[in-house]
Design a protein around this motif. Sequence first.
Motif, PDB file in Angstrom:
ATOM      1  N   GLU A 140      28.295  42.368  41.928  1.00 18.52           N
ATOM      2  CA  GLU A 140      29.250  41.734  41.023  1.00 18.52           C
ATOM      3  C   GLU A 140      30.686  41.816  41.537  1.00 18.52           C
ATOM      4  OE1 GLU A 140      28.917  43.144  37.043  1.00 18.52           O
ATOM      5  OE2 GLU A 140      26.715  43.132  37.044  1.00 18.52           O
ATOM      6  N   ILE A 141      30.954  42.775  42.419  1.00 20.67           N
ATOM      7  CA  ILE A 141      32.333  42.993  42.879  1.00 20.67           C
ATOM      8  C   ILE A 141      32.495  42.823  44.386  1.00 20.67           C
ATOM      9  CG2 ILE A 141      32.836  44.552  40.968  1.00 20.67           C
ATOM     10  CD1 ILE A 141      32.465  46.907  42.873  1.00 20.67           C
ATOM     11  N   ALA A 142      31.407  42.511  45.074  1.00 19.86           N
ATOM     12  CA  ALA A 142      31.479  42.400  46.534  1.00 19.86           C
ATOM     13  C   ALA A 142      32.084  41.080  46.988  1.00 19.86           C
ATOM     14  CB  ALA A 142      30.090  42.566  47.146  1.00 19.86           C
ATOM     15  N   PHE A 143      32.031  40.063  46.146  1.00 14.19           N
ATOM     16  CA  PHE A 143      32.518  38.743  46.532  1.00 14.19           C
ATOM     17  C   PHE A 143      33.461  38.202  45.456  1.00 14.19           C
ATOM     18  CE2 PHE A 143      28.206  39.370  48.130  1.00 14.19           C
ATOM     19  CZ  PHE A 143      28.435  39.299  49.485  1.00 14.19           C
ATOM     20  N   TYR A 144      34.403  37.415  45.916  1.00 11.41           N
ATOM     21  CA  TYR A 144      35.391  36.849  44.989  1.00 11.41           C
ATOM     22  C   TYR A 144      35.603  35.383  45.340  1.00 11.41           C
ATOM     23  CZ  TYR A 144      40.000  35.730  43.094  1.00 11.41           C
ATOM     24  OH  TYR A 144      41.041  35.126  42.451  1.00 11.41           O
ATOM     25  N   ASP A 145      35.478  34.522  44.354  1.00 14.86           N
ATOM     26  CA  ASP A 145      35.648  33.090  44.561  1.00 14.86           C
ATOM     27  C   ASP A 145      36.913  32.620  43.859  1.00 14.86           C
ATOM     28  OD1 ASP A 145      35.514  30.414  44.970  1.00 14.86           O
ATOM     29  OD2 ASP A 145      33.527  30.120  44.089  1.00 14.86           O
ATOM     30  N   PRO A 146      38.004  32.452  44.602  1.00 10.73           N
ATOM     31  CA  PRO A 146      39.272  32.040  43.979  1.00 10.73           C
ATOM     32  C   PRO A 146      39.246  30.599  43.466  1.00 10.73           C
ATOM     33  CG  PRO A 146      39.487  32.023  46.363  1.00 10.73           C
ATOM     34  CD  PRO A 146      38.137  32.603  46.049  1.00 10.73           C
ATOM     35  N   GLU A 147      38.209  29.855  43.828  1.00 11.48           N
ATOM     36  CA  GLU A 147      38.134  28.452  43.410  1.00 11.48           C
ATOM     37  C   GLU A 147      37.667  28.295  41.966  1.00 11.48           C
ATOM     38  OE1 GLU A 147      39.304  26.067  45.277  1.00 11.48           O
ATOM     39  OE2 GLU A 147      39.777  27.539  46.832  1.00 11.48           O
ATOM     40  N   ILE A 148      37.069  29.367  41.423  1.00 10.81           N
ATOM     41  CA  ILE A 148      36.610  29.301  40.039  1.00 10.81           C
ATOM     42  C   ILE A 148      37.814  29.366  39.104  1.00 10.81           C
ATOM     43  CG2 ILE A 148      35.218  30.417  38.250  1.00 10.81           C
ATOM     44  CD1 ILE A 148      33.422  31.508  40.412  1.00 10.81           C
ATOM     45  N   PRO A 149      38.032  28.376  38.257  1.00 10.11           N
ATOM     46  CA  PRO A 149      39.187  28.362  37.342  1.00 10.11           C
ATOM     47  C   PRO A 149      39.234  29.607  36.457  1.00 10.11           C
ATOM     48  CG  PRO A 149      38.091  26.236  37.360  1.00 10.11           C
ATOM     49  CD  PRO A 149      37.187  27.178  38.115  1.00 10.11           C
ATOM     50  N   GLY A 150      40.413  30.205  36.408  1.00 13.33           N
ATOM     51  CA  GLY A 150      40.587  31.378  35.556  1.00 13.33           C
ATOM     52  C   GLY A 150      39.970  32.648  36.105  1.00 13.33           C
ATOM     53  N   ASN A 151      39.455  32.569  37.315  1.00 10.31           N
ATOM     54  CA  ASN A 151      38.808  33.742  37.899  1.00 10.31           C
ATOM     55  C   ASN A 151      39.835  34.567  38.667  1.00 10.31           C
ATOM     56  OD1 ASN A 151      36.874  35.558  38.777  1.00 10.31           O
ATOM     57  ND2 ASN A 151      36.246  34.313  40.520  1.00 10.31           N
ATOM     58  N   GLU A 152      40.545  35.407  37.963  1.00 12.91           N
ATOM     59  CA  GLU A 152      41.547  36.250  38.594  1.00 12.91           C
ATOM     60  C   GLU A 152      40.862  37.405  39.325  1.00 12.91           C
ATOM     61  OE1 GLU A 152      44.350  37.583  35.747  1.00 12.91           O
ATOM     62  OE2 GLU A 152      45.025  35.571  35.201  1.00 12.91           O
ATOM     63  N   ARG A 153      41.484  37.823  40.421  1.00 10.18           N
ATOM     64  CA  ARG A 153      40.907  38.903  41.226  1.00 10.18           C
ATOM     65  C   ARG A 153      41.071  40.233  40.491  1.00 10.18           C
ATOM     66  NH1 ARG A 153      40.009  39.243  46.999  1.00 10.18           N
ATOM     67  NH2 ARG A 153      39.997  41.392  47.720  1.00 10.18           N
ATOM     68  N   PRO A 154      39.990  40.812  39.975  1.00  5.41           N
ATOM     69  CA  PRO A 154      40.105  42.038  39.184  1.00  5.41           C
ATOM     70  C   PRO A 154      40.259  43.288  40.049  1.00  5.41           C
ATOM     71  CG  PRO A 154      37.818  41.351  39.310  1.00  5.41           C
ATOM     72  CD  PRO A 154      38.617  40.290  39.992  1.00  5.41           C
ATOM     73  N   PHE A 155      40.643  44.373  39.403  1.00  4.47           N
ATOM     74  CA  PHE A 155      40.868  45.642  40.103  1.00  4.47           C
ATOM     75  C   PHE A 155      39.641  46.098  40.867  1.00  4.47           C
ATOM     76  CE2 PHE A 155      39.799  50.162  39.774  1.00  4.47           C
ATOM     77  CZ  PHE A 155      40.745  50.703  40.625  1.00  4.47           C
ATOM     78  N   GLU A 156      38.454  45.990  40.239  1.00  4.18           N
ATOM     79  CA  GLU A 156      37.250  46.515  40.877  1.00  4.18           C
ATOM     80  C   GLU A 156      36.889  45.758  42.152  1.00  4.18           C
ATOM     81  OE1 GLU A 156      35.956  44.094  37.195  1.00  4.18           O
ATOM     82  OE2 GLU A 156      37.495  45.564  37.741  1.00  4.18           O
TER      83      GLU A 156
END
Length: 236
Positions: free
Chosen positions: A142-158
């Motif tokens: 759940e925290i290994a990947f981050y998709d900045p293209e997803i609307p409203g998907n801010e990069r969380p602390f974890e």
Amino acid sequence: MDRRKSLKSIVLGSVAGGLAIHGCKPSTEGAVLVEAPKITYPGRVPLETELINELQDEQFLNPHELETLTILCDLILPPSDEFKGASDADVVGFIEFMCKDQETLQPDIRGGLMWLDHKCNTENGVEFKGATQEQQKAILDEIAFYDPEIPGNERPFEVNFFSTVRNLTMTGFYTSKIGIEEIGYKGNMPNVWDGVPEDVLEQHGVSYDEEWLAKCVDQSKRGVIAEWDEDGNLLT
């Protein structure tokens, strides 16, 4: 490209992962402090050696945090029949040292380990280190990947926490003796150089001094390590 090769590329990434949370130095109450032996480090000036030994004498992570971090690092870079894992290179020891050397990392690492336990307790009723590997991997997925293209998907602390630990794990491993051997890096090796080609020398109207040429472009001595005297004069 397989997963192991992909992870190697992370070594050149930013260790800090963009985190810059400043705070007071966390308490190490309850931590087991083991005095490290004083070591002289080749290539270090006395001031650097003194600082390194001072940091080695300190303890940041407590035993529970060390155990949790060890599991996390081995999940990031697990051992196999062909390769060594994070624990084989004492990556946790490297991360512990980096946290003491760069105190801005401390809130992120400690807070992230607390988050792992809270998340695992909420979902599985156990601390992260007591969960099954499947449960542990499910949380990390759940925290290994981050998709900045997803609307409203801010990069969380974890996500930042995991990115930091992943970068530190890869940096610690591939700068260790084990990791360097795995890469196959041999360091600077002598090669064959016959000097600037004659046609290029003629084009610029220059030539080699025969004495200098005999000393510096002699392939029979390519395996000899150069030595200088105290005045900087070349001996060999």
